[in-house]
Scaffold this motif. Sequence first.
Motif, short mmCIF file in Angstrom:
data_model
loop_
_atom_site.label_atom_id
_atom_site.label_comp_id
_atom_site.label_asym_id
_atom_site.label_seq_id
_atom_site.Cartn_x
_atom_site.Cartn_y
_atom_site.Cartn_z
N TYR A 179 -8.12 -31.79 -34.39
CA TYR A 179 -6.66 -31.80 -34.50
C TYR A 179 -6.03 -30.66 -33.70
O TYR A 179 -5.02 -30.85 -33.02
CB TYR A 179 -6.25 -31.69 -35.97
N CYS A 180 -6.62 -29.48 -33.78
CA CYS A 180 -6.06 -28.33 -33.05
C CYS A 180 -6.14 -28.55 -31.55
O CYS A 180 -5.20 -28.23 -30.81
CB CYS A 180 -6.80 -27.05 -33.44
N TYR A 181 -7.27 -29.09 -31.10
CA TYR A 181 -7.43 -29.36 -29.67
C TYR A 181 -6.38 -30.36 -29.20
O TYR A 181 -5.76 -30.17 -28.15
CB TYR A 181 -8.84 -29.90 -29.40
N LYS A 182 -6.17 -31.41 -29.97
CA LYS A 182 -5.19 -32.43 -29.59
C LYS A 182 -3.77 -31.87 -29.63
O LYS A 182 -2.88 -32.41 -28.98
CB LYS A 182 -5.30 -33.65 -30.51
N SER A 183 -3.58 -30.77 -30.37
CA SER A 183 -2.27 -30.11 -30.41
C SER A 183 -2.15 -29.03 -29.34
O SER A 183 -1.18 -28.28 -29.31
CB SER A 183 -2.06 -29.48 -31.80
N ASN A 184 -3.18 -28.95 -28.48
CA ASN A 184 -3.20 -27.98 -27.37
C ASN A 184 -3.11 -26.54 -27.85
O ASN A 184 -2.41 -25.71 -27.28
CB ASN A 184 -2.06 -28.26 -26.38
N ARG A 185 -3.82 -26.24 -28.92
CA ARG A 185 -3.84 -24.88 -29.43
C ARG A 185 -5.22 -24.55 -29.98
O ARG A 185 -6.03 -25.43 -30.25
CB ARG A 185 -2.79 -24.69 -30.53
N GLY A 186 -5.47 -23.27 -30.14
CA GLY A 186 -6.76 -22.83 -30.64
C GLY A 186 -6.88 -22.94 -32.15
O GLY A 186 -5.88 -23.06 -32.86
N CYS A 187 -8.09 -22.91 -32.63
CA CYS A 187 -8.34 -22.90 -34.08
C CYS A 187 -8.27 -21.46 -34.58
O CYS A 187 -8.35 -20.51 -33.80
CB CYS A 187 -9.73 -23.47 -34.37
N ASP A 188 -8.13 -21.30 -35.89
CA ASP A 188 -8.13 -19.95 -36.46
C ASP A 188 -8.97 -19.93 -37.74
O ASP A 188 -9.64 -20.91 -38.07
CB ASP A 188 -6.71 -19.43 -36.70
N SER A 189 -8.92 -18.83 -38.46
CA SER A 189 -9.79 -18.64 -39.62
C SER A 189 -9.50 -19.62 -40.76
O SER A 189 -10.35 -19.81 -41.63
CB SER A 189 -9.65 -17.20 -40.14
N SER A 190 -8.34 -20.25 -40.75
CA SER A 190 -8.02 -21.20 -41.81
C SER A 190 -8.58 -22.59 -41.53
O SER A 190 -8.51 -23.47 -42.38
CB SER A 190 -6.50 -21.28 -42.00
N CYS A 191 -9.12 -22.79 -40.33
CA CYS A 191 -9.73 -24.08 -39.99
C CYS A 191 -11.13 -24.18 -40.59
O CYS A 191 -11.71 -23.17 -40.99
CB CYS A 191 -9.79 -24.25 -38.47
#
Length: 217
Positions: free
Chosen positions: A42-54
């Motif tokens: 989901y984060c990739y498709k949103s063009n952003r990085g993942c974080d500790s809450s993922c």
Amino acid sequence: MLSEEYSNKTEQRKTNKKSNYEKKKKTKKCNCRSGCSKRSCYCYKSNRGCDSSCGCGSSCQNLFNHLDYFFGEDSKCTAHPCFVDWLVKNVKNADGLKKIDREALQQKIMSCGRFSELSDDEDFQKWSKKWNRIEANEKLGHIQKFFRMLLSDDATMHYYSFCNDDLAEDDCDWHCTICKTCRDWREWHCDGCNKCAYGTTLPCQRCERKNQMFSFW
């Protein structure tokens, strides 16, 4: 009148950019179990990085978590929308990202037709002056500074357009994240037909003709 229209459209794009950034910060997180190695993240498709809450953990392969490869470890830059779409098209994951030859990419940008326009830019004058006498151990950091100026969302008055293989002026051109192409400032994305349109008419001429046709029948 044209100057006022230009100013209004520029401010609107800046407002939209800020609004989109705020929305991304508030969106849901991914729950990948494969380290975000697939494009379904989901984060990739949103063009952003993942974080500790993922839910992906330390093995995350989301390429947007590894943009320090271009911008430097201490940088908080995000990629310019045109650079984002180029990365998504050409890179699958973080490992693929690090196979990109940074020096070759820098040379590609420096050899583009409009690069000489940067000669009047004070920041690039300073960058070029140092580049001409750069030490080997400083080279990578200086290339990353170059990328921050032209490939990040905090770019200078210019950005590098992968769509056109040339420099573009930030106030005269913009990148449509839906059509995935760089556009003239007088173009805008019409929600009605889901295509970019030229001019200031609402609805766009394409939708207006369609409405007229249906009203005729």
